[in-house]
Design a protein around this motif. Structure first.
Motif, PDB file in Angstrom:
ATOM      1  N   GLN A 103       0.598  -1.247   0.146  1.00 57.21           N
ATOM      2  CA  GLN A 103      -0.108  -0.130  -0.043  1.00 57.21           C
ATOM      3  C   GLN A 103       0.943   1.069   0.085  1.00 57.21           C
ATOM      4  OE1 GLN A 103      -3.040   0.237   2.932  1.00 57.21           O
ATOM      5  NE2 GLN A 103      -3.619  -1.822   2.571  1.00 57.21           N
ATOM      6  N   GLU A 104       0.523   2.297  -0.681  1.00 55.79           N
ATOM      7  CA  GLU A 104       1.190   3.615  -0.688  1.00 55.79           C
ATOM      8  C   GLU A 104       1.080   4.108   0.934  1.00 55.79           C
ATOM      9  OE1 GLU A 104      -0.668   7.138  -2.482  1.00 55.79           O
ATOM     10  OE2 GLU A 104       1.241   6.649  -4.011  1.00 55.79           O
ATOM     11  N   GLU A 105       0.125   4.236   1.588  1.00 63.29           N
ATOM     12  CA  GLU A 105       0.009   4.545   2.866  1.00 63.29           C
ATOM     13  C   GLU A 105      -0.738   3.488   3.834  1.00 63.29           C
ATOM     14  OE1 GLU A 105      -1.663   8.618   3.299  1.00 63.29           O
ATOM     15  OE2 GLU A 105       0.214   9.609   2.278  1.00 63.29           O
TER      16      GLU A 105
ATOM     17  N   ARG B 291       6.623   2.765   5.111  1.00 63.51           N
ATOM     18  CA  ARG B 291       5.460   3.197   4.796  1.00 63.51           C
ATOM     19  C   ARG B 291       4.986   4.268   5.682  1.00 63.51           C
ATOM     20  NH1 ARG B 291       6.985   1.376   0.792  1.00 63.51           N
ATOM     21  NH2 ARG B 291       6.171  -0.398  -0.183  1.00 63.51           N
TER      22      ARG B 291
ATOM     23  N   HIS C 210      10.696   6.948  -0.504  1.00 64.77           N
ATOM     24  CA  HIS C 210       9.388   6.900   0.129  1.00 64.77           C
ATOM     25  C   HIS C 210       8.774   8.134   0.885  1.00 64.77           C
ATOM     26  CE1 HIS C 210      12.633   5.481   3.166  1.00 64.77           C
ATOM     27  NE2 HIS C 210      11.922   6.228   3.989  1.00 64.77           N
TER      28      HIS C 210
ATOM     29  N   ALA D 292       8.378  10.767  -2.367  1.00 61.47           N
ATOM     30  CA  ALA D 292       6.857  10.510  -2.623  1.00 61.47           C
ATOM     31  C   ALA D 292       6.037  11.037  -1.932  1.00 61.47           C
ATOM     32  CB  ALA D 292       6.786   9.029  -2.764  1.00 61.47           C
ATOM     33  N   TRP D 293       6.155  10.910  -0.466  1.00 62.04           N
ATOM     34  CA  TRP D 293       4.971  11.575   0.392  1.00 62.04           C
ATOM     35  C   TRP D 293       5.187  12.877   0.325  1.00 62.04           C
ATOM     36  CZ3 TRP D 293       5.190  14.773   4.529  1.00 62.04           C
ATOM     37  CH2 TRP D 293       4.227  15.107   5.202  1.00 62.04           C
TER      38      TRP D 293
ATOM     39  N   ARG E 228       3.110  14.160  -2.750  1.00 62.46           N
ATOM     40  CA  ARG E 228       1.834  13.870  -2.514  1.00 62.46           C
ATOM     41  C   ARG E 228       1.107  15.014  -1.526  1.00 62.46           C
ATOM     42  NH1 ARG E 228       3.235   8.519  -1.790  1.00 62.46           N
ATOM     43  NH2 ARG E 228       2.594   8.536   0.430  1.00 62.46           N
ATOM     44  N   ASN E 229       1.873  15.280  -0.478  1.00 62.50           N
ATOM     45  CA  ASN E 229       1.212  16.178   0.619  1.00 62.50           C
ATOM     46  C   ASN E 229       1.903  17.614   0.596  1.00 62.50           C
ATOM     47  OD1 ASN E 229      -0.228  14.329   2.256  1.00 62.50           O
ATOM     48  ND2 ASN E 229       1.683  13.016   1.809  1.00 62.50           N
TER      49      ASN E 229
END
Length: 317
Positions: free
Chosen positions: A181-183, A257, A302, A305-306, A309-310
């Motif tokens: 899972q991505e998160e 993650r 990781h 990438a977070w 997205r955020n």
């Protein structure tokens, strides 16, 4: 007989000299007196520390054990007694402390390249202890962490600058059902065994337990340790999961993650003694720490990438 520090110094002197006669000369006593003292120490510890031979003395396996402990004790005591003022007044020496993180290693690597500055490094697990070491003049600068709502107290003699506020992620086996899972929802980890490092004096792991309780469960924690290698071994083997800093590196059998909704945060700080050798370079120190943190992010897909997205790491609202 009760073993005292002077007895530990004697057995270390014998080991360093390699013979009782040379050790006796070094400590300023007669050889018979030193031999008698050694025998009393061996009696008190219920074991032979040295083997005697024509060429001198060599430690027994038990003696190696005793010497390792003795040297560690003496080093700690000497540091306790002399640490506060041993290097005061040296503008070319900076004593750097911190918990082992990519930020600390990146900062130290950069400080070593600064001309005219000699660096020593001292690591501790507790940010509160590191702050106390700064206030008591045993360190000149340090990287620290704390947690929103559990901030480190201000110390008049210590300057402090926020480097970054970042999310806490979770370390899990690559074979974990949620590893793809991505998160990961924190509540979905209720059935896992956890390995959590012990209290650090500024709110960890209390913040972890609080977040888990808000998610509706109490974590099952059969393992408690600070050793990174052992934590990674347990996780890679599928025996536990572990909360971790976002800048922790993944590796064989391990993935990092994010937790959905970011229920846990920590702050990275850099601090310095206001009367220390880095006081006039505080702005530079803070910028170098920030560079080290940005470099760590860039090397952690990781986390990068977070952020994509955020947005950039932000203070929790």
């Amino acid at each position: 007989m009760q073993v005292e520090l002077r007895h530990l110094r004697v057995i270390c002197a014998i080991a360093d000299a390699g013979s009782l006669s040379r050790a006796a000369n070094a400590v300023g006593v007669s050889q018979p007196a030193l031999t008698a003292q050694l025998q009393r120490v061996e009696g008190a510890l219920s074991g032979q520390i040295f083997r005697r031979g024509r060429r001198g003395v060599t430690p027994t396996p038990f003696g190696q054990f005793v010497l390792t402990r003795a040297r560690s004790i003496l080093l700690a005591v000497d540091e306790l007694v002399t640490g506060a003022g041993a290097y005061d007044g040296r503008s070319d020496l900076a004593r750097i402390g911190g918990y082992v993180t990519p930020l600390l290693s990146g900062l130290v690597a950069r400080l070593f390249t600064m001309p005219g500055l000699t660096i020593t490094v001292h690591t501790e697990y507790s940010p509160r202890l590191l702050l106390d070491l700064l206030a008591s003049r045993r360190l000149d600068a340090a990287t620290l962490v704390d947690y929103p709502g559990n901030e480190l107290p201000a110390a008049p003699s210590v300057g402090m600058r926020l480097v970054a506020t970042e999310p806490v992620f979770v370390l899990m086996s690559s074979g974990h059902p949620l590893a793809g899972q991505e998160e990961v929802e924190l509540a979905d980890l209720a059935g896992d065994d956890w390995v959590i490092s012990p209290p650090d004096g500024v709110g960890w792991p209390e913040c972890v337990y609080s977040a888990c309780q808000k998610a509706g469960f109490v974590p099952r924690v059969p393992h408690s340790m600070t050793e990174h290698a052992m934590i990674r071994q347990l996780v890679a083997g599928g025996h536990a999961i572990s909360p971790c800093q976002a800048t922790v590196q993944d590796g064989p059998g391990i993935v990092v993650r994010p937790l959905a909704g970011t229920p846990l945060w920590l702050r990275h700080l850099v601090a310095w003694r206001r009367d220390g050798p880095l006081a006039q370079r505080a702005e530079e120190l803070a910028e170098v720490a920030a560079q080290a943190h940005r470099e760590a992010i860039a090397d952690r897909p990781h986390y990068a990438a977070w952020i994509a997205r955020n947005g950039a790491a932000q203070t929790p609202g």
